[in-house]
Design a protein around this motif. Structure first.
Motif, PDB file in Angstrom:
ATOM      1  N   CYS A 147       0.073  19.381  -8.033  1.00 29.72           N
ATOM      2  CA  CYS A 147       0.588  20.654  -7.506  1.00 29.72           C
ATOM      3  C   CYS A 147       1.820  21.144  -8.264  1.00 29.72           C
ATOM      4  N   HIS A 148       2.847  20.305  -8.382  1.00 30.42           N
ATOM      5  CA  HIS A 148       4.091  20.764  -8.992  1.00 30.42           C
ATOM      6  C   HIS A 148       4.651  19.791 -10.024  1.00 30.42           C
ATOM      7  N   GLY A 149       3.875  18.769 -10.395  1.00 30.21           N
ATOM      8  CA  GLY A 149       4.251  17.910 -11.507  1.00 30.21           C
ATOM      9  C   GLY A 149       5.183  16.762 -11.201  1.00 30.21           C
ATOM     10  N   SER A 150       5.324  16.383  -9.963  1.00 30.98           N
ATOM     11  CA  SER A 150       6.171  15.230  -9.655  1.00 30.98           C
ATOM     12  C   SER A 150       5.540  13.969 -10.232  1.00 30.98           C
ATOM     13  N   GLY A 151       6.366  13.108 -10.790  1.00 35.56           N
ATOM     14  CA  GLY A 151       5.887  11.857 -11.361  1.00 35.56           C
ATOM     15  C   GLY A 151       6.473  10.679 -10.609  1.00 35.56           C
ATOM     16  N   TYR A 152       5.656   9.631 -10.462  1.00 33.99           N
ATOM     17  CA  TYR A 152       6.059   8.427  -9.734  1.00 33.99           C
ATOM     18  C   TYR A 152       5.691   7.208 -10.557  1.00 33.99           C
ATOM     19  N   THR A 153       6.505   6.164 -10.452  1.00 33.55           N
ATOM     20  CA  THR A 153       6.210   4.897 -11.108  1.00 33.55           C
ATOM     21  C   THR A 153       5.063   4.212 -10.359  1.00 33.55           C
ATOM     22  N   GLU A 194      10.363  12.073 -11.953  1.00 33.31           N
ATOM     23  CA  GLU A 194      10.337  13.399 -12.565  1.00 33.31           C
ATOM     24  C   GLU A 194       9.763  14.406 -11.574  1.00 33.31           C
ATOM     25  N   GLY A 195      10.140  15.658 -11.793  1.00 31.45           N
ATOM     26  CA  GLY A 195       9.610  16.726 -10.950  1.00 31.45           C
ATOM     27  C   GLY A 195      10.446  16.955  -9.699  1.00 31.45           C
ATOM     28  N   PRO A 196       9.951  17.802  -8.820  1.00 25.92           N
ATOM     29  CA  PRO A 196      10.743  18.210  -7.646  1.00 25.92           C
ATOM     30  C   PRO A 196      10.686  17.261  -6.453  1.00 25.92           C
ATOM     31  N   CYS A 236       0.850  -1.197   0.000  1.00 29.47           N
ATOM     32  CA  CYS A 236       0.000   0.000   0.000  1.00 29.47           C
ATOM     33  C   CYS A 236       0.880   1.239   0.000  1.00 29.47           C
ATOM     34  N   ILE A 237       0.654   2.116  -0.965  1.00 29.50           N
ATOM     35  CA  ILE A 237       1.392   3.375  -1.058  1.00 29.50           C
ATOM     36  C   ILE A 237       0.566   4.457  -0.365  1.00 29.50           C
ATOM     37  N   PHE A 238       1.194   5.183   0.532  1.00 28.03           N
ATOM     38  CA  PHE A 238       0.520   6.303   1.197  1.00 28.03           C
ATOM     39  C   PHE A 238       0.479   7.469   0.217  1.00 28.03           C
ATOM     40  N   ALA A 239      -0.717   7.951  -0.096  1.00 31.83           N
ATOM     41  CA  ALA A 239      -0.931   8.926  -1.169  1.00 31.83           C
ATOM     42  C   ALA A 239      -0.585  10.351  -0.735  1.00 31.83           C
ATOM     43  N   ARG A 240       0.711  10.586  -0.563  1.00 28.84           N
ATOM     44  CA  ARG A 240       1.178  11.928  -0.208  1.00 28.84           C
ATOM     45  C   ARG A 240       2.475  12.174  -0.963  1.00 28.84           C
ATOM     46  N   CYS A 241       2.456  13.239  -1.755  1.00 30.38           N
ATOM     47  CA  CYS A 241       3.657  13.595  -2.510  1.00 30.38           C
ATOM     48  C   CYS A 241       4.748  14.001  -1.523  1.00 30.38           C
ATOM     49  N   THR A 242       5.962  13.557  -1.782  1.00 28.37           N
ATOM     50  CA  THR A 242       7.063  13.862  -0.863  1.00 28.37           C
ATOM     51  C   THR A 242       7.630  15.251  -1.079  1.00 28.37           C
ATOM     52  N   HIS A 243       7.104  15.987  -2.039  1.00 28.63           N
ATOM     53  CA  HIS A 243       7.567  17.361  -2.253  1.00 28.63           C
ATOM     54  C   HIS A 243       6.901  18.301  -1.260  1.00 28.63           C
ATOM     55  N   LEU A 244       5.586  18.463  -1.349  1.00 34.20           N
ATOM     56  CA  LEU A 244       4.867  19.366  -0.435  1.00 34.20           C
ATOM     57  C   LEU A 244       3.624  18.748   0.184  1.00 34.20           C
ATOM     58  N   GLY A 245       3.398  17.461  -0.016  1.00 28.77           N
ATOM     59  CA  GLY A 245       2.298  16.785   0.662  1.00 28.77           C
ATOM     60  C   GLY A 245       0.981  16.746  -0.080  1.00 28.77           C
ATOM     61  N   CYS A 246       0.937  17.133  -1.331  1.00 29.98           N
ATOM     62  CA  CYS A 246      -0.302  17.035  -2.109  1.00 29.98           C
ATOM     63  C   CYS A 246      -0.631  15.563  -2.371  1.00 29.98           C
ATOM     64  N   THR A 247      -1.859  15.311  -2.787  1.00 32.65           N
ATOM     65  CA  THR A 247      -2.264  13.945  -3.115  1.00 32.65           C
ATOM     66  C   THR A 247      -2.139  13.736  -4.620  1.00 32.65           C
ATOM     67  N   PRO A 248      -1.199  12.919  -5.060  1.00 28.61           N
ATOM     68  CA  PRO A 248      -1.054  12.659  -6.501  1.00 28.61           C
ATOM     69  C   PRO A 248      -2.245  11.891  -7.060  1.00 28.61           C
ATOM     70  N   ASP A 249      -2.404  11.950  -8.372  1.00 33.78           N
ATOM     71  CA  ASP A 249      -3.458  11.220  -9.076  1.00 33.78           C
ATOM     72  C   ASP A 249      -2.834  10.037  -9.802  1.00 33.78           C
TER      73      ASP A 249
END
Length: 191
Positions: free
Chosen positions: A129-135, A142-144, A104-117
């Protein structure tokens, strides 16, 4: 001979005219005075009532009720291979099932805490929020974002249901060469 009606005798000095009197003050209308007093007392009463309500509000603080951090999500057979966003709204997790493991992946971006889609057409997580990409495994490419998304603790209970604990997260600080906790016991369930 002096006239009896004339108060001043001949040869006597005439009296000085009375001091100039102030013009008579117009009488205030009683209704206007009552109205003015009523408005003033209403303002004072409203001010005191507002302060009393603020005083009472102090004794009832705002409380945020957060969802439980330990919950069951069902059986491993309930999930298809790939990413499931069934629990994104309820518990802020994605369930990822691979041929050899489930995590289970916790849905919080490690940049500023937004919820990725989850973008299934692109097969990646994308932070709005800032375009971070995750596999699909939650690893940033990609992204910050400075590191991969965290994984929640998962285990099986006595009945075989998956129990997720979002208060215990596993992380990997790959940018600084930190240890990879994604392979630790509890970070996944073997299939």
């Amino acid at each position: 001979m002096p006239n009896a009606d004339d108060p001043v005798a001949p040869g006597a000095a005439k009296p000085v005219a009375a001091a100039v009197a102030a013009p008579p003050r117009p009488k205030e209308r009683p209704a206007a005075g009552k109205l003015r007093r009523r408005i003033i007392w209403s303002c004072i009463g409203g001010y005191l009532a507002a302060n009393f309500l603020m005083f009472l509000r102090f004794f009832f603080p705002r409380a945020l009720f957060e969802p439980n951090t330990v919950f069951r999500i069902g059986y491993a057979s309930d999930f298809q291979f790939g990413v499931s966003d069934k629990f994104k709204q309820l518990a802020r997790i994605w369930v990822v099932k691979e041929p050899t493991r489930l995590f289970c992946i916790f849905a919080r971006c490690t940049h500023l805490g937004c919820t990725p889609d989850w973008k299934s057409a692109e097969n990646k997580f994308k932070c709005p929020c800032h375009g971070s990409g995750y596999t699909p495994e939650g690893i940033n490419f990609e992204g910050p974002a400075p590191r991969p998304m965290d994984r929640a603790h998962v285990e099986l209970d006595a009945q075989g249901q998956i129990v997720v604990d979002t208060s215990r997260l596993f992380s990997w600080n790959k940018a600084q060469g930190g240890p990879n906790h994604f392979d630790d016991p509890g970070a996944f369930i073997s299939m």
